[in-house]
Design a protein around this motif. Structure first.
Motif, PDB file in Angstrom:
ATOM      1  N   GLU A 295      -0.350   2.107  -1.769  1.00 16.52           N
ATOM      2  CA  GLU A 295      -1.010   0.824  -2.005  1.00 16.52           C
ATOM      3  C   GLU A 295      -0.964  -0.035  -0.733  1.00 16.52           C
ATOM      4  N   TYR A 331      -8.614   6.652  -2.117  1.00 24.93           N
ATOM      5  CA  TYR A 331      -8.942   5.409  -1.417  1.00 24.93           C
ATOM      6  C   TYR A 331      -8.292   5.336  -0.037  1.00 24.93           C
TER       7      TYR A 331
ATOM      8  N   THR B  14       0.479  -5.308 -22.727  1.00 25.69           N
ATOM      9  CA  THR B  14       1.185  -6.269 -21.883  1.00 25.69           C
ATOM     10  C   THR B  14       2.642  -6.310 -22.324  1.00 25.69           C
ATOM     11  N   ALA B  46      -8.047   3.785  -8.778  1.00 26.96           N
ATOM     12  CA  ALA B  46      -8.599   2.510  -8.312  1.00 26.96           C
ATOM     13  C   ALA B  46      -7.813   2.069  -7.092  1.00 26.96           C
ATOM     14  N   PRO B  47      -8.476   1.449  -6.115  1.00 27.68           N
ATOM     15  CA  PRO B  47      -7.714   0.933  -4.979  1.00 27.68           C
ATOM     16  C   PRO B  47      -6.802  -0.189  -5.465  1.00 27.68           C
ATOM     17  N   PRO B  48      -5.731  -0.454  -4.737  1.00 25.16           N
ATOM     18  CA  PRO B  48      -4.759  -1.441  -5.203  1.00 25.16           C
ATOM     19  C   PRO B  48      -5.279  -2.874  -5.188  1.00 25.16           C
ATOM     20  N   VAL B  49      -6.386  -3.096  -4.524  1.00 27.62           N
ATOM     21  CA  VAL B  49      -6.946  -4.450  -4.459  1.00 27.62           C
ATOM     22  C   VAL B  49      -8.421  -4.379  -4.839  1.00 27.62           C
ATOM     23  N   LEU B  58      -4.371  -7.337  -7.872  1.00 30.30           N
ATOM     24  CA  LEU B  58      -3.584  -6.503  -6.976  1.00 30.30           C
ATOM     25  C   LEU B  58      -2.545  -5.795  -7.831  1.00 30.30           C
ATOM     26  N   HIS B  59      -2.413  -4.504  -7.639  1.00 30.95           N
ATOM     27  CA  HIS B  59      -1.455  -3.822  -8.496  1.00 30.95           C
ATOM     28  C   HIS B  59      -0.768  -2.680  -7.776  1.00 30.95           C
ATOM     29  N   VAL B  60       0.408  -2.348  -8.268  1.00 32.41           N
ATOM     30  CA  VAL B  60       1.072  -1.121  -7.847  1.00 32.41           C
ATOM     31  C   VAL B  60       1.468  -0.373  -9.105  1.00 32.41           C
ATOM     32  N   ARG B  61       1.526   0.926  -8.956  1.00 33.22           N
ATOM     33  CA  ARG B  61       1.898   1.770 -10.079  1.00 33.22           C
ATOM     34  C   ARG B  61       3.300   2.256  -9.796  1.00 33.22           C
ATOM     35  N   LEU B  81       1.523  -7.162  -2.586  1.00 34.62           N
ATOM     36  CA  LEU B  81       1.901  -5.792  -2.939  1.00 34.62           C
ATOM     37  C   LEU B  81       3.369  -5.532  -2.619  1.00 34.62           C
ATOM     38  N   GLU B  82       3.834  -6.065  -1.495  1.00 27.02           N
ATOM     39  CA  GLU B  82       5.256  -5.922  -1.173  1.00 27.02           C
ATOM     40  C   GLU B  82       6.100  -6.595  -2.249  1.00 27.02           C
ATOM     41  N   LEU B  83       5.632  -7.752  -2.696  1.00 23.70           N
ATOM     42  CA  LEU B  83       6.384  -8.480  -3.722  1.00 23.70           C
ATOM     43  C   LEU B  83       6.419  -7.674  -5.026  1.00 23.70           C
ATOM     44  N   LYS B  85       6.214  -4.473  -5.355  1.00 23.44           N
ATOM     45  CA  LYS B  85       7.151  -3.364  -5.143  1.00 23.44           C
ATOM     46  C   LYS B  85       8.584  -3.863  -5.253  1.00 23.44           C
ATOM     47  N   ARG B  86       8.797  -5.046  -4.688  1.00 19.39           N
ATOM     48  CA  ARG B  86      10.147  -5.589  -4.708  1.00 19.39           C
ATOM     49  C   ARG B  86      10.573  -5.891  -6.140  1.00 19.39           C
TER      50      ARG B  86
END
Lengths: 929, 448
Positions: A295, A331, B14, B46-49, B58-61, B81-83, B85-86
Motif C-alpha cells: 500500500e 496496482y 463495521t 483495489a489500490p490503497p487510495v 485510504l485503506h490497508v489490509r 497509510l502509515e498511521l 499500519k501503526r
C-alpha cells in the motif's frame, strides 16, 4: 471477560432494558449497560433515545465509565443539542480536575461536540488548558483550538487563541509543538487566511522543533516548510541542510515530505555540485520506500513517477529496483512499469527490454498490454534501441496471443510514424495476423499501416477488402481509417479494383451513415477526387510530421503543480488538488463536482502517443491547445449547439435547465443593458441562482406591459458575472462578460486578487471558438494588482478566421486562459452572448428577408418564447431592441395575434436572423447562417 | 485530516467506527466495501487510495480485517497509510494479534486506544509504550489453539501472541523477556540460463520487549558492516570471499535508537518501548548466495511426439544444519498440456513430506515440501501429454517458476547480532533473551 458479550443481546425491547440498567443503582450494572449501548452504536443501531439516561451517568469518579459516556456523547450530541447542554457543568468541572487525564479528556470531548451553544462554555476551560502545566493537557488543548475554529472562527480570534497557539510552537514538549503546527496549518487551510505564514523567525523555531517532534509532527512541519519561499540561495541551503537527515526516517510520510521540501528549496540553489550531491542523497531513501508494504509502495511509486519525470538523473542508475516482483499487487506492477519506461536509457535498455518481454508472457491481460505498450514507447523515445524493441515485438507477435498481437500492432504503427521508411520490412509479418484483430484500435492501426504502405504491399487491395466487408458494423474509429486507407490505396494504385472499392466505401459513408465526421470526411475526399486528383494526392499523401517522443505525456505546468503537492493525494491521483478538494465541509456533495474515481488509475499510455492521422486535419481546437481544451472542459461541460440554443426558453422559471453550464442566449441578451444583476453564462455552475433574476429581466423586455412591474431599476454598470471563482483560481477571482461597446466587441474583465501577494503580468488568450474572437492585445493593461484589490479592464476583441473553430457551430462557449507571473496559467470558460455579436447595420430590406430566411436550414433553427409581448406594446419594445441592434423589420396584426419580424446581423461569420412570429406569448427564432 | 476511521471485517461488517469531522456520510463504509469488492472483473486488488463522490478512501489490509480512513482534504496519503499500519500494530501489541475476533472481543479497549491515537483526525500518540498509561480496559488475549511455551518461529516475529499489558497487569502470564528477530525477505530473479539476474534482501531487526522497568538495551551487529553502496560500478571485482564485509545499500532506524556507538562499534543503544517495532530496516543488493537453485530439463519421447518428460531439479544450497519449511515450487505450464503425472526421484523419507498438485484450471503444477534440509537435491519427474503434440509449446510456455519458503535461523545478508546486552545493574535480573533469524522468500523467480 471479553467485550463480545455486549454484542449478543438482540432481544426485543432491548432499548427498554438498557434504560432500566442505566438507571440502576449498582455502578457495575450501569457501566455494563453503557458498554452495551456503545456496542449497539458501533453496529449502527440508533440508540440516541437513551441520551438523557446516558448523560446521567456522566457525573462519576469512574474514569472508565466517564470515557464511555463521552464516547456516546460525541456521537449523538449533534442530534440532541439541547440535552448536550446538560453535560456542560460536568465538563467545566472536569477541566479543573487535579488529574491531567480528566482535564484533557474534558477539553477533548467538549471540542468534539459540534454544538454551537456549547462553544461559549468551552472558551474559559480552553484558555486554562492551553497554559496547563501538563503537556498532555496542552497538546489536547492545541487541537481543540482547531476544533473550535471550525465551529466558531470569530470566537477563536476574539479570545486570542491564535496567538496562544503560535506561542505553543516554542513549547518544550514535542507533542505540543506538533499539535500546534497541525492546528495552525488546519486553520490556515480552512480559513484561507494567513494565520500561519512562516517568517524567518518562526522558520528557526520550526526547524528546531523538527528534531524534537513526533514523526507525525515532522510531517506537519515539513509540509508547512514546503510552502515557505526562501529569501536566497543561502537561506534555502540552510533549510535543506536541516531537512536532509529526515530522509533516513523509517516513516514513509516523513521521507516523502522531506523530499518535497528539498526539491522546492533546491530551485533556489545555484551550486551544481550541491545539487548533484543532493540528488545522490535522495536516491537510496526513495528506493528504500519500495521495501515497505504494498500500500505504501503504491503511494511512493506514484510520487517517484513525478520526481523522475522532472529529475530522471536521481534514479537513473536504479532501474533494477523497479523490476516487478512475482507477488506485487497489480496496482504496484503497473506503476513500476511506468517508471521503468521513464528510466529506460541506451545504457539499460537491454535489461529493461528483457523484463518487458517477460512481463508480456504473464497472465494478467492488462499488465501484458501495458508491457507491450512500454516496449513501443521505448522504441519511440530511444532511437538507438528502436530496432531491438521491434525485434522483441516481432517475437511477441509469434506467440499469436490475440491481445499481445493487437497491442503490438498498435505500437508498431507509432514506431512507423516515428521512424518513417526504416522498418517497413516487417509489414509482411504483421499482415499474417489480420484474423486475430478484433479490437477497434488495433484494426484501425493495421488499416492505417496498409493504406500508408499500399504501394509496398502487393495484395493491399485484397487485405483492405476483407476489412471492407464488415464496414457498416465497424466502430467509427475503424470506419474513418478505412475511408482514408481506401483513398490512399486508390491514389497509389489507380486500378480497377481500388476504384470499385472507393465507390463502394464513399457511397456508403456519404449516404448510409449517421456519423457526421465520417460523412464529412467522405464528402471532402469525394470532391477532392472528382475535381482534382493531383490536389487530392498532395493532400492525402502529404508527408506527415514525425511524431516526437512524448515522455510521460504530462504537461510541464501540471507536473510543476504536482511536484509542489508531492506526498499529497494530488500526487497519487496526478491531478491538481483544486479538482478534487472542496473547502466546505458539507455532508453531501454534488456528484458532478467531483472527479471520476477510476480515471487516476489507468491508461496514461493510451494518450501518450498521438494516433491521429496526419493526412486528415484534426479538429483545430484539439490540435491547437489540447491542454487548454482538456482543462476547460473539466471545468464546465461543453454545451452542444442544439441543447444550448433551444434552451433559449431558459428564462422561464419553470425550466429546470437553467443551471449547469447551459447557456441561455436570451437571458444573456436581457442581462446586457436592461439586466440588473448580470447575465448568466458558463459560470452558472457556481452561481446558478443568478440565472433567475436575469430571466426576470427578460420578462421586462415587454416594457410597458403589466408583467413588467417587477423590472428592477437598471443600474449603470451591472456587476460582471464570475467566471472563475477564487477557490478554482488559487485566490484570484475573475469576472468577465463579452459585450458590445461603440461598435466594437469588448471583453469587460475584472480581476480580484484574494491572495496575500501582489499579482502582475496579466495576459489573456482565447481558445479557438465559434465566432473567431481573439483579444487584440494579449496583455491585460492592469499593471500590478495589490492583495484584496480588484482591477478592471476592457479588452477589444478582433475576429479572425484563424481563430475560427468550425466544429463549434454556434456554440457560444469561449475558453479563456489568463496567466500572471505569480500563478501561471488559469483556465476558465465563458460564453458569448448573441447580442454582443449583432452589428449596427443589421436592418434588412423587407423584400430580401423572406428568401434569405428560407435559405437557411430549418434544422439549425432555435426559438424562444417571449412572454409579456402584446401587439399593443410592440412599438414600446422597439427602441430597446434597436439599442441592442435587433431591428424590427415588419409587424402586422393577424387574427391569431401579431406577426413580428425583427432582424439582426451578427458580426463576422455567423449571421443571425430573428424573425418573430409572435402571438401574445411571442416566439423568437434564430437560424444561424 | 481524517474524517472517519473504521475497521471492517472481510465481509464488510463495521467492527469499529469513529467519526471525527462529520463531513462524510455515515454510510461511506458500504460505498467503500462495494468498491473494493468489485474493483475489477479479474479480481485485481483495489489500490490503497481511491475516491468516490469526493470522498477519498485510504485503506490497508491486515490479516483478516480492513483498516480504512476517509477524508475530503488533500492529505498526505503516506501519512494516513502509515498511521493505519501503526494502528494495526498497536492493536496487535495490545490484543496479542489482529483479527476480527480479537477486535470484537476488545472493542472497548480499541476505542480507548483510538481516543489517544487520533484526535480530530490528527495522529497523536502512536507508541504502544506511551499509550499504556491512558488505557484502563484489560485485554482479552486470544490464545492460539496449540499451546507451546516457546513461541514457534514458523510465522516469523508475529509468533509471539502476548499483550503489552501482560507485563504489568495480568499477573499470570507475566514473564520478563525480549525477542530480537532478524527478518529478511529475499527477492531473486534467475534468467533462463540459471544465472542470478537481480537479487535483493529487505531486512529488518524487529524487537518485541516485555521487560519490567524498561531498561536500556544494547544491540551489537557485525563489526564489518558497511553501509552505502560502493560508488564505482565495478565494486564486485575486489570482494574477497571470507573477509567480505556485510554490505547494506541503505538503512534507517527507529526514533528511539541512539547511534552514538554505531560508527565505532556497530552497536545500537535504545530503551525499547513495549510492543513490537523495527529497530532498523535495511536493504542490500550486494550479491548473496541464493539458498535454492532450480533447473528444468525437457526430454522428448522419440516414440510418441505428443509426450515429453519434464525434470524439475531443486537444490538447497545452504548449510545442512539448517532446513527450509513450507517450500513450494510453483510451475506454470502452457495450455497445450492435457495430462500429466509425476514421480519423485529422491527417496522420500519420512513419507508424505513431499507432494505435488496439478491445478488444472490455473494451469500450474505445485510441488510442495514440508521440510527441505540444506545441501540436499530433489528431482520431480513430470510426464506430460501435449494436446497438439508439439514439445516446442512446452518449452515456450513453461514458467516462470516461483518459490516460496521460510528458512529459520538463516540470514541471507549475513547480518548478525553479536550480543544483546540488557543494561541493568542487577545481577539477579536475568530475563529471557531470544535472538532469532528467519529468511523468507519475497519474490523468488526462475525464468525458463
Amino acid at each position: 471477560m471479553s467485550d463480545s458479550k455486549y454484542f449478543s443481546t438482540t432481544k426485543k425491547g432491548e432499548i427498554h432494558e438498557y434504560k432500566e440498567d442505566l438507571r440502576a443503582v449498582d455502578r457495575s450494572k450501569r457501566k455494563d449497560s453503557v458498554k452495551k449501548v456503545i456496542a449497539a452504536m458501533t453496529v449502527g443501531k440508533d440508540v440516541s433515545m437513551l441520551f438523557p439516561d446516558v448523560v446521567n451517568c456522566m457525573q462519576t469518579d469512574d474514569l472508565e465509565l466517564k470515557k464511555l459516556v463521552y464516547l456516546y456523547l460525541i456521537n449523538y450530541a449533534k442530534t440532541q443539542p439541547d440535552l448536550a447542554i446538560m453535560g456542560v457543568n460536568t465538563f467545566v468541572k472536569d477541566s479543573q480536575d487535579p488529574n491531567p487525564l480528566i482535564r484533557a479528556l474534558a477539553v477533548r470531548t467538549m471540542g468534539c461536540i459540534r454544538v454551537d451553544k456549547i462553544t461559549e462554555y468551552l472558551c474559559d476551560p480552553l484558555q486554562r488548558c492551553l497554559k496547563d502545566d501538563d503537556p498532555y493537557v496542552r497538546k489536547t488543548a492545541a487541537v481543540c483550538v482547531a476544533k473550535l475554529f471550525d465551529i466558531n472562527p470569530e470566537l477563536v480570534e476574539d479570545r486570542g487563541f491564535l496567538d496562544t497557539l503560535k506561542d505553543l510552537l516554542a513549547d518544550s514538549n514535542p507533542m505540543v509543538v506538533a499539535n500546534a503546527v497541525a492546528a495552525l496549518a488546519e486553520i490556515h487551510e480552512t480559513s484561507g487566511r494567513d494565520v500561519f505564514q512562516i517568517t524567518s523567525q518562526s522558520l528557526f523555531k520550526l526547524l528546531r522543533a523538527l528534531n524534537e517532534c513526533t514523526e507525525w509532527g515532522q510531517v506537519f512541519i515539513l509540509d508547512s516548510l514546503a510552502t515557505y519561499t526562501a529569501k536566497d540561495a543561502k537561506d534555502a541551503e540552510a533549510i535543506i541542510e536541516r531537512v536532509t537527515p529526515r530522509l533516513q526516517h523509517a516513516n514513509c510520510a516523513v521521507v516523502l515530505s522531506a523530499v518535497k521540501v528539498i526539491l522546492k528549496q533546491m530551485e533556489l540553489v545555484d551550486d551544481d555540485v550541491l545539487k548533484k550531491t543532493l540528488h545522490k542523497k535522495m536516491a537510496p531513501p526513495l528506493v528504500t520506500l519500495l521495501s515497505a508494504e504494498p500500500e505504501i509502495q503504491y503511494v511512493a511509486l506514484r510520487n517517484i513517477h513525478l520526481v523522475v519525470s522532472k529529475f530522471p538523473q536521481i534514479l537513473v542508475h536504479e532501474v533494477k529496483v523497479f523490476f516487478c516482483k512475482y507477488n506485487d499487487p497489480i496496482y504496484v506492477k503497473m506503476e513500476k512499469l511506468e517508471i521503468m519506461i521513464q528510466l529506460a536509457s541506451d545504457k539499460n535498455i537491454d535489461q529493461v527490454l528483457l523484463e518487458f518481454k517477460e512481463y508480456a508472457t504473464e497472465v494478467d491481460v492488462d499488465f501484458v498490454r501495458k508491457a507491450v505498450r512500454a516496449i513501443g514507447r521505448c522504441a519511440v523515445s530511444l532511437e538507438r534501441a528502436a530496432e531491438r524493441c521491434i525485434n522483441v515485438l516481432l517475437e511477441l507477435i509469434q506467440t499469436k496471443l490475440n491481445y499481445v498481437v493487437q497491442e503490438a500492432i498498435i505500437v508498431i504503427k507509432d514506431i512507423f510514424r516515428r521512424y518513417p521508411n526504416r522498418y517497413e520490412s516487417i509489414i509482411a509479418t504483421l499482415c499474417e495476423n489480420l484474423e486475430s484483430l478484433d479490437e477497434p484500435e488495433a484494426k484501425a492501426s493495421m488499416i492505417w499501416i496498409i493504406g500508408e504502405y499500399a504501394e509496398r504491399i502487393e495484395n493491399a487491395d485484397e487485405l483492405l477488402e476483407t476489412f471492407l466487408e464488415s464496414f457498416p458494423e465497424e466502430t467509427s474509429l475503424v470506419q474513418l481509417q478505412l475511408v482514408t486507407a481506401t483513398v490512399k490505396l486508390f491514389l497509389k494504385k489507380p486500378t480497377e479494383r481500388p476504384q470499385q472499392m472507393i465507390q463502394l466505401v464513399l457511397t456508403y459513408a456519404t449516404q448510409e451513415t449517421d456519423n457526421p465526421d465520417l460523412r464529412d470526411r467522405a464528402f471532402v475526399y469525394w470532391r477532392l477526387l472528382s475535381t482534382d486528383p493531383e490536389a487530392a494526392k498532395e493532400v492525402v499523401l502529404a508527408e506527415k510530421p514525425v511524431i516526437a517522443d512524448v515522455g510521460s505525456g504530462m504537461e510541464p505546468q501540471l507536473l510543476a503543480t504536482l511536484l509542489q503537492n508531492l506526498s499529497s493525494l494530488a500526487s497519487v491521483y496526478h491531478k491538481p488538488p483544486e479538482t478534487f478538494v472542496s473547502r466546505t465541509r458539507l455532508a453531501v456533495q454534488r456528484a458532478e463536482d467531483l472527479p471520476n474515481p477510476e480515471d487516476h488509475f489507468g491508461d496514461e499510455s493510451g494518450t501518450a502517443i498521438s494516433s491521429a492521422d496526419a493526412a486528415i486535419a484534426d479538429s483545430a481546437a484539439a490540435a491547437g491547445a489540447p491542454a487548454a481544451a482538456a482543462s476547460t472542459t473539466a471545468l464546465s461541460p461543453q454545451p452542444d449547439l442544439l441543447g444550448d440554443l433551444l434552451d433559449l426558453g431558459g428564462g422561464d422559471t419553470s425550466n429546470g435547465n437553467v443551471h449547469q453550464g447551459s447557456h441561455d442566449l436570451a437571458s444573456s441578451l436581457g442581462g446586457l443593458s436592461m439586466g440588473g444583476t448580470g447575465g448568466s453564462n458558463a459560470s452558472q455552475q457556481y452561481n446558478s441562482p443568478q440565472a433567475q433574476p436575469a430571466a426576470d429581466d427578460f420578462f421586462g423586455f415587454g416594457g410597458g406591459s403589466g408583467s413588467s412591474a417587477r423590472t428592477p431599476p437598471a443600474p449603470q454598470a451591472p456587476p460582471l458575472p464570475v467566471i472563475l471563482p477564487a477557490d478554482k483560481g488559487k485566490g484570484l477571482t475573475v469576472s468577465g462578460r463579452v459585450t458590445r461597446q461603440n461598435g466594437q466587441i469588448v471583453y469587460k474583465i475584472a480581476l480580484a486578487n484574494g491572495t496575500q501577494a501582489p499579482m502582475d503580468g496579466f495576459m489573456v488568450q482565447f481558445n479557438k471558438n465559434a465566432f473567431g474572437l481573439s483579444p487584440a492585445n494579449q496583455n491585460i493593461p492592469v499593471g500590478s494588482v495589490a492583495p484584496g484589490q480588484t482591477a478592471t479592464a476592457d479588452l477589444v476583441l478582433n475576429q479572425a478566421a484563424g481563430m475560427l473553430n468550425a466544429a463549434a457551430g454556434t456554440t457560444p462557449t469561449l475558453q479563456v486562459a489568463i496567466r500572471n507571473n505569480q500563478q501561471g496559467v488559469l483556465y476558465m470558460s465563458d460564453s458569448v452572448p448573441a447580442s454582443a455579436l449583432f452589428t449596427e447595420g443589421g436592418n434588412m430590406d423587407p423584400s430580401t428577408f423572406p428568401p434569405t430566411w428560407k435559405g437557411l436550414p430549418d434544422a439549425s433553427e432555435a426559438s424562444q418564447h417571449l412572454q409579456g409581448v402584446t401587439p399593443g406594446n410592440i412599438e414600446a419594445i422597439k427602441p430597446r431592441l434597436v439599442a441592442k441592434n435587433v431591428f424590427l423589420m415588419a409587424a402586422r396584426g393577424s387574427p391569431s395575434g401579431a406577426i413580428w419580424r425583427p432582424t439582426a446581423r451578427a458580426q463576422g461569420v455567423s449571421e443571425l436572423k430573428l424573425p418573430h412570429d409572435a402571438n401574445f406569448e411571442g416566439l423568437i427564432g434564430l437560424r444561424p447562417q | 485530516m481524517i474524517s472517519q476511521f473504521y475497521i471492517l471485517s472481510l465481509r464488510g461488517d463495521t467492527i469499529i467506527l469513529r467519526d471525527y469531522l462529520g463531513n462524510v456520510p455515515k454510510r461511506s463504509s458500504e460505498v467503500f466495501f462495494r468498491k473494493v469488492k468489485f474493483w475489477d472483473k479479474e479480481g485485481g486488488d483495489a489500490p490503497p487510495v481511491f475516491s468516490v463522490d469526493g470522498v477519498h478512501y485510504l485503506h490497508v489490509r491486515d490479516a483478516s480485517v480492513l483498516l480504512v480512513a476517509t477524508t475530503r482534504e488533500n492529505v498526505s496519503p503516506s501519512l494516513i497509510l502509515e498511521l493505519l499500519k501503526r494502528i494495526a500494530g498497536i492493536i496487535k501489541d495490545y490484543c496479542g494479534l489482529l483479527s476480527e475476533e480479537a477486535v470484537r472481543k476488545n472493542f472497548l479497549l480499541v476505542y480507548e486506544l483510538l481516543d489517544e491515537v487520533i484526535d480530530y483526525g490528527y495522529p497523536q500518540n502512536s507508541s504502544s509504550e506511551a499509550l499504556k498509561e491512558f488505557v484502563l480496559n484489560d485485554p482479552t488475549v486470544l490464545r492460539p489453539r496449540n499451546k507451546s511455551s516457546v513461541p514457534s518461529i514458523g510465522k516469523g516475529p508475529t509468533g509471539v501472541i502476548k499483550s503489552v499489558l501482560d507485563t504489568n497487569r495480568t499477573g499470570g502470564a507475566k514473564r520478563d523477556e525480549i525477542f530480537v528477530d532478524i527478518v529478511e525477505k529475499i527477492s531473486c530473479t534467475f534468467n533462463a540460463g540459471g544465472i542470478l539476474q537481480t537479487s535483493q534482501v529487505d531486512g529488518s531487526v524487529q524487537v518485541k520487549s516485555y521487560l519490567t522497568g524498561n531498561p536500556a538495551i544494547s544491540l551489537a551487529l557485525n563489526e564489518n558492516l558497511a553501509i552505502g553502496r560502493r560508488e564505482d560500478g565495478h565494486g564486485h571485482s575486489h570482494s574477497i570471499p571470507g573477509a567480505e564485509a556485510v554490505m547494506l545499500d541503505d538503512c534507517n532506524f527507529h526514533e528511539s535508537v541512539s547511534l552514538d556507538r554505531f560508527e565505532t562499534e556497530r552497536a545500537l543503544t535504545l530503551v525499547p518501548p513495549d510492543g513490537e517495532f523495527a529497530v532498523m530496516n535495511y536493504r542490500s543488493t550486494s550479491n548473496f548466495k541464493p539458498p535454492f537453485k532450480v533447473y528444468t530439463i525437457i526430454e522428448d519421447d522419440p516414440h510418441a511426439p505428443a509426450k515429453a518428460v519434464l525434470f524439475i531439479k531443486l537444490r538447497a544450497e545452504f548449510a545442512d544444519s539448517k532446513a527450509a519449511a513450507g517450500l513450494e515450487v510453483v510451475c506454470p505450464l502452457p495450455h497445450e498440456v492435457s495430462r500429466l503425472s509425476c514421480e519423485h526421484h529422491t527417496e522420500v523419507k519420512p513419507s508424505g513430506s513431499q507432494s505435488w498438485d496439478w491445478q488444472e484450471r490455473a494451469r500450474r503444477l505445485v510441488w510442495k515440501f514440508k521440510r527441505v534440509q540444506g545441501g540436499t537435491e530433489h528431482v520431480l519427474k513430470v510426464r506430460v501429454t501435449l494436446e497438439d503434440g508439439h514439445t516446442a509449446a512446452l518449452k515456450r510456455g513453461l514458467g516462470p517458476m516461483n518459490l516460496q519458503f521460510t528458512i529459520p535461523m538463516y540470514c541471507a545478508s549475513r547480518l548478525a547480532v553479536r550480543y544483546l546486552q540488557i543494561m541493568k545493574n542487577d545481577p539477579k535480573y536475568q530475563p529471557y533473551r531470544w535472538v532469532r533469524y528467519v529468511t523468507m522468500s519475497n519474490s523468488y523467480v526462475i525464468r525458463t
